[in-house]
Motif scaffolding. Structure first.
Motif, PDB file in Angstrom:
ATOM      1  N   SER A  59      -9.624  10.501  -5.376  1.00  0.00           N
ATOM      2  CA  SER A  59      -8.368  10.717  -6.095  1.00  0.00           C
ATOM      3  C   SER A  59      -7.326  11.108  -5.065  1.00  0.00           C
ATOM      4  CB  SER A  59      -8.506  11.837  -7.127  1.00  0.00           C
ATOM      5  OG  SER A  59      -9.457  11.513  -8.092  1.00  0.00           O
ATOM      6  N   ALA A  60      -6.159  10.474  -5.135  1.00  0.00           N
ATOM      7  CA  ALA A  60      -5.092  10.756  -4.181  1.00  0.00           C
ATOM      8  C   ALA A  60      -3.764  10.897  -4.919  1.00  0.00           C
ATOM      9  CB  ALA A  60      -4.991   9.655  -3.141  1.00  0.00           C
ATOM     10  N   GLU A  61      -2.919  11.778  -4.383  1.00  0.00           N
ATOM     11  CA  GLU A  61      -1.603  12.032  -4.968  1.00  0.00           C
ATOM     12  C   GLU A  61      -0.528  11.562  -4.000  1.00  0.00           C
ATOM     13  OE1 GLU A  61       0.764  15.721  -7.076  1.00  0.00           O
ATOM     14  OE2 GLU A  61      -0.880  16.168  -5.714  1.00  0.00           O
ATOM     15  N   THR A  62       0.477  10.857  -4.529  1.00  0.00           N
ATOM     16  CA  THR A  62       1.596  10.394  -3.717  1.00  0.00           C
ATOM     17  C   THR A  62       2.654  11.499  -3.634  1.00  0.00           C
ATOM     18  OG1 THR A  62       2.726   9.434  -5.615  1.00  0.00           O
ATOM     19  CG2 THR A  62       1.210   7.987  -4.400  1.00  0.00           C
ATOM     20  N   GLU A  63       3.669  11.277  -2.802  1.00  0.00           N
ATOM     21  CA  GLU A  63       4.746  12.265  -2.651  1.00  0.00           C
ATOM     22  C   GLU A  63       5.494  12.499  -3.959  1.00  0.00           C
ATOM     23  OE1 GLU A  63       7.300  11.071   0.511  1.00  0.00           O
ATOM     24  OE2 GLU A  63       5.849  11.614   2.063  1.00  0.00           O
ATOM     25  N   ASP A  64       5.590  11.473  -4.800  1.00  0.00           N
ATOM     26  CA  ASP A  64       6.298  11.652  -6.073  1.00  0.00           C
ATOM     27  C   ASP A  64       5.347  12.074  -7.203  1.00  0.00           C
ATOM     28  OD1 ASP A  64       5.077   9.191  -6.122  1.00  0.00           O
ATOM     29  OD2 ASP A  64       6.824   8.083  -6.804  1.00  0.00           O
ATOM     30  N   THR A  65       4.229  12.676  -6.839  1.00  0.00           N
ATOM     31  CA  THR A  65       3.218  13.298  -7.716  1.00  0.00           C
ATOM     32  C   THR A  65       2.467  12.335  -8.630  1.00  0.00           C
ATOM     33  OG1 THR A  65       4.721  13.960  -9.508  1.00  0.00           O
ATOM     34  CG2 THR A  65       4.438  15.520  -7.686  1.00  0.00           C
ATOM     35  N   ASP A  66       2.488  11.032  -8.332  1.00  0.00           N
ATOM     36  CA  ASP A  66       1.623  10.099  -9.053  1.00  0.00           C
ATOM     37  C   ASP A  66       0.209  10.271  -8.506  1.00  0.00           C
ATOM     38  OD1 ASP A  66       3.673   8.985 -10.555  1.00  0.00           O
ATOM     39  OD2 ASP A  66       4.077   7.423  -9.066  1.00  0.00           O
ATOM     40  N   ILE A  67      -0.789  10.215  -9.389  1.00  0.00           N
ATOM     41  CA  ILE A  67      -2.180  10.366  -8.977  1.00  0.00           C
ATOM     42  C   ILE A  67      -2.918   9.073  -9.292  1.00  0.00           C
ATOM     43  CG2 ILE A  67      -4.344  11.609  -9.376  1.00  0.00           C
ATOM     44  CD1 ILE A  67      -2.652  14.086  -9.991  1.00  0.00           C
ATOM     45  N   PHE A  68      -3.661   8.596  -8.289  1.00  0.00           N
ATOM     46  CA  PHE A  68      -4.453   7.381  -8.431  1.00  0.00           C
ATOM     47  C   PHE A  68      -5.883   7.695  -8.024  1.00  0.00           C
ATOM     48  CE2 PHE A  68      -0.120   6.078  -7.522  1.00  0.00           C
ATOM     49  CZ  PHE A  68       0.120   5.168  -8.549  1.00  0.00           C
ATOM     50  N   PHE A  69      -6.842   7.062  -8.714  1.00  0.00           N
ATOM     51  CA  PHE A  69      -8.233   7.261  -8.339  1.00  0.00           C
ATOM     52  C   PHE A  69      -8.984   5.943  -8.458  1.00  0.00           C
ATOM     53  CE2 PHE A  69      -8.002   8.024 -12.854  1.00  0.00           C
ATOM     54  CZ  PHE A  69      -9.138   7.416 -13.372  1.00  0.00           C
ATOM     55  N   GLY A  70     -10.017   5.816  -7.632  1.00  0.00           N
ATOM     56  CA  GLY A  70     -10.814   4.593  -7.648  1.00  0.00           C
ATOM     57  C   GLY A  70     -11.897   4.666  -6.593  1.00  0.00           C
ATOM     58  N   TRP A  86       0.857  -1.187   0.000  1.00  0.00           N
ATOM     59  CA  TRP A  86       0.000   0.000   0.000  1.00  0.00           C
ATOM     60  C   TRP A  86       0.892   1.235   0.000  1.00  0.00           C
ATOM     61  CZ3 TRP A  86      -5.499   0.151   0.704  1.00  0.00           C
ATOM     62  CH2 TRP A  86      -6.091  -1.107   0.721  1.00  0.00           C
ATOM     63  N   ARG A  87       0.568   2.238  -0.817  1.00  0.00           N
ATOM     64  CA  ARG A  87       1.361   3.472  -0.897  1.00  0.00           C
ATOM     65  C   ARG A  87       0.641   4.602  -0.182  1.00  0.00           C
ATOM     66  NH1 ARG A  87       3.362   4.798  -6.768  1.00  0.00           N
ATOM     67  NH2 ARG A  87       4.394   6.402  -5.574  1.00  0.00           N
ATOM     68  N   LYS A  88       1.434   5.497   0.400  1.00  0.00           N
ATOM     69  CA  LYS A  88       0.873   6.656   1.091  1.00  0.00           C
ATOM     70  C   LYS A  88       0.552   7.764   0.100  1.00  0.00           C
ATOM     71  CE  LYS A  88       3.277   5.912   5.433  1.00  0.00           C
ATOM     72  NZ  LYS A  88       4.195   6.477   6.412  1.00  0.00           N
ATOM     73  N   GLY A  89      -0.532   8.485   0.373  1.00  0.00           N
ATOM     74  CA  GLY A  89      -0.920   9.596  -0.477  1.00  0.00           C
ATOM     75  C   GLY A  89      -1.806  10.565   0.269  1.00  0.00           C
ATOM     76  N   LYS A  90      -2.234  11.608  -0.438  1.00  0.00           N
ATOM     77  CA  LYS A  90      -3.095  12.635   0.138  1.00  0.00           C
ATOM     78  C   LYS A  90      -4.290  12.819  -0.791  1.00  0.00           C
ATOM     79  CE  LYS A  90      -1.947  16.994  -0.068  1.00  0.00           C
ATOM     80  NZ  LYS A  90      -1.326  18.299   0.151  1.00  0.00           N
ATOM     81  N   VAL A  91      -5.487  12.873  -0.214  1.00  0.00           N
ATOM     82  CA  VAL A  91      -6.711  13.025  -1.000  1.00  0.00           C
ATOM     83  C   VAL A  91      -6.729  14.407  -1.646  1.00  0.00           C
ATOM     84  CG1 VAL A  91      -9.228  13.138  -0.902  1.00  0.00           C
ATOM     85  CG2 VAL A  91      -8.008  11.424   0.443  1.00  0.00           C
ATOM     86  N   ILE A  92      -6.934  14.423  -2.980  1.00  0.00           N
ATOM     87  CA  ILE A  92      -7.003  15.696  -3.705  1.00  0.00           C
ATOM     88  C   ILE A  92      -8.385  15.941  -4.300  1.00  0.00           C
ATOM     89  CG2 ILE A  92      -4.531  15.826  -4.204  1.00  0.00           C
ATOM     90  CD1 ILE A  92      -5.188  14.774  -7.039  1.00  0.00           C
ATOM     91  N   GLN A  93      -9.230  14.882  -4.322  1.00  0.00           N
ATOM     92  CA  GLN A  93     -10.588  15.056  -4.837  1.00  0.00           C
ATOM     93  C   GLN A  93     -11.470  13.915  -4.338  1.00  0.00           C
ATOM     94  OE1 GLN A  93     -10.829  15.251  -9.089  1.00  0.00           O
ATOM     95  NE2 GLN A  93     -12.991  15.774  -9.103  1.00  0.00           N
ATOM     96  N   VAL A  94     -12.720  14.246  -4.019  1.00  0.00           N
ATOM     97  CA  VAL A  94     -13.723  13.247  -3.653  1.00  0.00           C
ATOM     98  C   VAL A  94     -14.954  13.518  -4.499  1.00  0.00           C
ATOM     99  CG1 VAL A  94     -15.130  12.293  -1.797  1.00  0.00           C
ATOM    100  CG2 VAL A  94     -12.842  13.143  -1.286  1.00  0.00           C
ATOM    101  N   GLU A  95     -15.427  12.495  -5.188  1.00  0.00           N
ATOM    102  CA  GLU A  95     -16.557  12.656  -6.104  1.00  0.00           C
ATOM    103  C   GLU A  95     -17.635  11.628  -5.762  1.00  0.00           C
ATOM    104  OE1 GLU A  95     -17.467  11.578 -10.747  1.00  0.00           O
ATOM    105  OE2 GLU A  95     -15.425  12.017 -10.149  1.00  0.00           O
ATOM    106  N   ASP A  96     -18.887  12.064  -5.754  1.00  0.00           N
ATOM    107  CA  ASP A  96     -20.002  11.149  -5.546  1.00  0.00           C
ATOM    108  C   ASP A  96     -20.498  10.714  -6.919  1.00  0.00           C
ATOM    109  OD1 ASP A  96     -21.861   9.647  -4.243  1.00  0.00           O
ATOM    110  OD2 ASP A  96     -23.258  11.296  -3.931  1.00  0.00           O
TER     111      ASP A  96
END
Length: 59
Positions: free
Chosen positions: A40-51, A21-31
């Motif tokens: 959507s979350a961004e990691t320290e190395d600026t990769d963005i993942f959403f799901g 599991w990778r650490k990240g920060k929430v940048i968007q929440v969509e209903d």
């Protein structure tokens, strides 16, 4: 689980294709009416993942 902008989260290996599991920060929440809450979350190395929200854990 309710996610808010700026929350620190762990991102599932299913999304990141990493072994852990990778650490990240929430940048968007969509209903989303089709799949529910999408985070959507961004990691320290600026990769963005959403799901779906179940792919994330609060730290």
């Amino acid at each position: 689980m309710d996610f808010k902008l700026g929350d620190k989260v762990l991102i599932s290996p299913e999304l990141t294709r990493c072994n852990e599991w990778r650490k990240g920060k929430v940048i968007q929440v969509e209903d989303n009416p089709f799949v529910g809450t999408v985070v959507s979350a961004e990691t320290e190395d600026t990769d963005i993942f959403f799901g779906r929200a179940d792919m994330f854990k609060l730290c």
